[in-house]
Design an enzyme around this catalytic site. Structure first.
Site, PDB file in Angstrom:
ATOM      1  N   HIS A 196       0.823  -1.215   0.000  1.00 17.32           N
ATOM      2  CA  HIS A 196       0.000   0.000   0.000  1.00 17.32           C
ATOM      3  C   HIS A 196       0.848   1.252   0.000  1.00 17.32           C
ATOM      4  O   HIS A 196       0.591   2.195  -0.726  1.00 17.32           O
ATOM      5  CB  HIS A 196      -0.866   0.027   1.270  1.00 17.32           C
ATOM      6  CG  HIS A 196      -2.069  -0.850   1.166  1.00 17.32           C
ATOM      7  ND1 HIS A 196      -2.839  -1.183   2.244  1.00 17.32           N
ATOM      8  CD2 HIS A 196      -2.631  -1.452   0.114  1.00 17.32           C
ATOM      9  CE1 HIS A 196      -3.833  -1.954   1.860  1.00 17.32           C
ATOM     10  NE2 HIS A 196      -3.726  -2.140   0.566  1.00 17.32           N
ATOM     11  N   GLU A 437      -1.591 -12.141 -18.709  1.00 16.89           N
ATOM     12  CA  GLU A 437      -0.769 -12.034 -17.499  1.00 16.89           C
ATOM     13  C   GLU A 437      -0.412 -13.394 -16.924  1.00 16.89           C
ATOM     14  O   GLU A 437       0.165 -13.492 -15.849  1.00 16.89           O
ATOM     15  CB  GLU A 437      -1.429 -11.122 -16.449  1.00 16.89           C
ATOM     16  CG  GLU A 437      -2.922 -11.215 -16.340  1.00 16.89           C
ATOM     17  CD  GLU A 437      -3.527 -10.108 -15.464  1.00 16.89           C
ATOM     18  OE1 GLU A 437      -2.798  -9.272 -14.922  1.00 16.89           O
ATOM     19  OE2 GLU A 437      -4.758 -10.125 -15.318  1.00 16.89           O
ATOM     20  N   ASP A 461       1.527  -9.221 -13.032  1.00 19.52           N
ATOM     21  CA  ASP A 461       1.221 -10.630 -12.805  1.00 19.52           C
ATOM     22  C   ASP A 461       2.024 -11.540 -13.723  1.00 19.52           C
ATOM     23  O   ASP A 461       2.434 -12.633 -13.307  1.00 19.52           O
ATOM     24  CB  ASP A 461      -0.282 -10.889 -12.998  1.00 19.52           C
ATOM     25  CG  ASP A 461      -1.060 -10.534 -11.746  1.00 19.52           C
ATOM     26  OD1 ASP A 461      -0.614 -10.935 -10.656  1.00 19.52           O
ATOM     27  OD2 ASP A 461      -2.078  -9.835 -11.857  1.00 19.52           O
ATOM     28  N   CYS A 508      -0.187  -2.634 -19.617  1.00 25.68           N
ATOM     29  CA  CYS A 508      -0.709  -1.789 -18.540  1.00 25.68           C
ATOM     30  C   CYS A 508      -0.118  -2.112 -17.167  1.00 25.68           C
ATOM     31  O   CYS A 508      -0.573  -1.596 -16.160  1.00 25.68           O
ATOM     32  CB  CYS A 508      -2.228  -1.859 -18.491  1.00 25.68           C
ATOM     33  SG  CYS A 508      -2.841  -3.517 -18.149  1.00 25.68           S
TER      34      CYS A 508
HETATM   35  C1  PEP Z   1      -0.863  -6.421 -13.977  1.00 23.39           C
HETATM   36  O1  PEP Z   1      -0.963  -7.522 -13.447  1.00 23.39           O
HETATM   37  O2  PEP Z   1       0.152  -6.037 -14.598  1.00 23.39           O
HETATM   38  C2  PEP Z   1      -1.984  -5.460 -13.905  1.00 23.39           C
HETATM   39  C3  PEP Z   1      -1.971  -4.344 -14.601  1.00 23.39           C
HETATM   40  O3  PEP Z   1      -3.020  -5.735 -13.081  1.00 23.39           O
HETATM   41  P1  PEP Z   1      -2.949  -5.655 -11.476  1.00 23.39           P
HETATM   42  O4  PEP Z   1      -1.668  -4.949 -11.111  1.00 23.39           O
HETATM   43  O5  PEP Z   1      -4.160  -4.916 -11.053  1.00 23.39           O
HETATM   44  O6  PEP Z   1      -2.949  -7.104 -11.102  1.00 23.39           O
HETATM   45 MG    MG Z   2      -2.882  -8.270 -12.892  1.00 21.87          MG
END
Ligand code: PEP
Ligand code: MG
Length: 576
Positions: A196, A437, A461, A508
């Site tokens: 966090h 991912e 991920d 992303c």
């Molecule tokens: C990721 O896994 O890269 C992603 C963008 O999703 P989150 O970080 O929300 O798992």
């Molecule tokens: Mg993710």
């Protein structure tokens, strides 16, 4: 004597200032027997401490500056909910009365019992929030000790007025509070890249380092320190040449930031004219303003699960519809990619069953959605309804098999049909995409390019699953390596395969906002980045300075090497 400590830089930049050590009240406390006639007073003392912390947190919440990242409010609300839970605010009173003990001891007994059976307790909310419970209890302990709240040290008379906060761990509520005292940097012994504190620090753009392990032991109060958040390095008691060097770098850094503002409306394109799409990642509708302020040409990832967190109930269809419609309308026709809720692992809402031995590999994201068709249908209907008011794309998280895509597409069909039957409008051309991912999805990409309109690579991920490193565990955080040859090879494969199949692909994960990786990703063929708003202009600048023709051969060499040293040399060359 000058020395250096290494940790994990979670937010780049440089800060020079004096250390201020924050000591957290320990959950260790003395036990003493309270005479019967003083038991009521002891109960009152406990209630007063609870009330003081409640007021303290409410004050923190009220003081959140307008336009601050939405996570702030959510984190403070979470701590208030924990505090107000009867397990913490009522049961210790009973212990005081039954055992005739002091308030601290009663609280400790209750919390120890709570933490010991953390995984089994009924309250799903508390079970998931062990660290937050400890932070809240520490606040109550502090209040009991007669020192509620944070008292800032007096401003320094010498020229180096900045304060660098050094703590074992920080709760997000602490970060909000400390922000108002203008700390120039946060250093913590604990925490991982996705903790966090890291998330909040990154969104504030304050140079910060986590997982320093023994900073609080090694750094003394008031000692001069240099924080290099980009490198994850703290220089303690620097010598004169190091200080001069970093002061210069700091001035350059500040000038750079000012110059960056001018790029807000500049089209993102390389020197050889290749256009790149730069979108923003958001958690809640309120984050759109910052995205626009940093020139985002779309929302590349709206993590819709944040609408489900920190609350006892679930957002119904209308509430979700309003949230999605607001983002779509605020973006004025620019694309908004909304991910269906990715709950189940570290993010959990009240309705999900967390009793899974390995949450990251368990019933999370699309796997969870498909096991609860009603809740999923509610979200899909809300998304479709909102698509009538702007350009909405739907993104499915954590796909691993074609069956999941087929089931999701048929759930979307069902949602469309139900709306049609009710005469409710939606965008018939709405695009459905999938997050790549999981390594299996990356390697068998055809299953997804054949069925979906677009892809988005979730590197956070993808790296976790490729390298078998729990992204939330600071003990293995140093092994989290976006430059691992296996990761690069998967990225290259995804981008090339999608291009061949003529399916648009974005990225992303946190990699998209790391300016040191921008050129590498461009050279691998990526043309669509989505990142936290704070990084958009930095990345745009890097794109504007890049010549794709020159980058490609170097990236090709990076893909062929497995030597980490050589990879770093090639990356430096790419960025020079
Ligand atoms: C990721 O896994 O890269 C992603 C963008 O999703 P989150 O970080 O929300 O798992
Ligand atoms: Mg993710």
């Amino acid at each position: 004597m000058s020395f250096t400590i290494h940790g994990i830089g979670v937010s780049g930049g440089i800060a020079i200032g004096h250390a201020h050590l924050v000591s957290h009240a320990k959950l260790e406390t003395a036990h003493y027997v309270v005479p019967p006639h003083q038991v009521p007073d002891e109960s009152v003392r406990f209630d007063t401490a609870i009330r003081a912390v409640r007021e303290e947190l409410e004050e923190v919440r009220a003081g959140i500056p307008t336009g601050a990242p939405a996570e702030f409010g959510a984190f403070v609300n979470l701590h208030l909910m924990i505090l107000n839970d009867s397990t913490l605010s009522i049961t210790p009173r009973k212990i005081i009365e039954d055992e005739q003990c002091n308030a601290e001891w009663a609280l400790k007994v209750q919390v120890d019992a709570l933490l010991a059976r953390f995984d089994e307790i009924e309250d799903a909310y508390l079970r998931e929030r062990k660290a937050d419970v400890i932070q809240v209890v520490e606040r109550v302990m502090k209040a009991l000790a007669g020192q509620p709240g944070y008292i800032p040290p007096p401003p320094r008379a010498d020229g180096e007025g900045n304060l660098i906060l050094v703590a074992r761990d920080l709760s997000p509520a602490d970060v909000v509070q400390f922000k108002r005292h203008q700390f120039a940097s946060f250093l913590t012994d604990l925490g991982g890249v996705t903790s966090h504190t890291a998330v909040v620090a990154r969104s504030l753009n304050i140079p910060s380092i986590v997982a320093l392990h023994s900073a609080r032991k090694l750094i003394r109060e008031n000692e001069l320190v240099i924080v290099d958040g980009t490198q994850g390095v703290v220089i303690v008691d620097p010598d004169a040449p190091a200080l001069a060097e970093y002061r210069l770098r700091l001035r350059e850094f500040d000038l750079e930031r000012q110059k960056l503002r001018r790029l807000k409306h500049t089209r993102a394109a390389t020197l050889d004219g290749v256009h790149v799409e730069l979108h923003a990642n958001i958690e809640l509708p309120g984050d759109v303003a910052e995205a626009k302020d940093n020139g985002a040409t779309g929302i590349g990832l709206f993590r819709s699960e944040f609408l489900f967190l920190n609350r006892a109930d679930l957002p119904d269809e209308d509430e979700q519809f309003e949230a999605y419609r607001k983002v779509a309308m605020d973006m004025e026709g620019l694309p908004v990619t909304i991910r269906t809720y990715d709950l189940g692992a570290e993010k959990r809402s009240n309705g999900t069953d967390p009793r899974t031995p390995n949450p990251a590999l368990g019933l999370r994201a699309i796997r969870l959605c498909l096991t609860e068709p009603r809740r999923f249908l509610t979200q899909l209907r809300a998304l479709l309804r909102a698509s009538h008011y702007g350009k909405i794309n739907v993104l499915i998280p954590m796909l691993a098999s074609s069956v999941e895509v087929d089931q999701t597409l048929s759930a979307i069909q069902q949602a469309k049909k139900s709306l049609e039957e009710e005469g409710i409008a939606y965008d018939p051309g709405i695009k459905i995409g999938g997050m790549i991912e999981v390594p299996a999805a990356a390697l068998a990409l055809g299953m997804f390019t054949r069925r979906l309109d677009f892809l988005s690579i979730g590197t956070n991920d993808l790296i976790q699953y490729t390298l078998a490193i729990d992204r939330t565990d600071d003990a293995v955080a140093h092994l989290y390596d976006p430059l691992h040859p296996a990761v690069l090879s998967l990225l290259s494969h995804i981008i090339k395969t999608a291009e061949k199949a003529r399916v648009p692909v974005a990225l992303c994960g946190e990699m998209a906002g790391d300016v040191m990786l921008t050129r590498l990703l461009l050279a691998l063929g990526l043309r669509h980045f989505s990142m936290h708003s704070a990084h958009l202009l930095d990345v745009k600048q890097q794109i504007l300075r890049s010549d794709l023709g020159q980058l490609k051969p170097l990236a090709g060499r990076m893909l062929r090497t497995t030597d980490p040293g050589k990879l770093q040399v090639l990356l430096d060359e790419l960025n020079s």
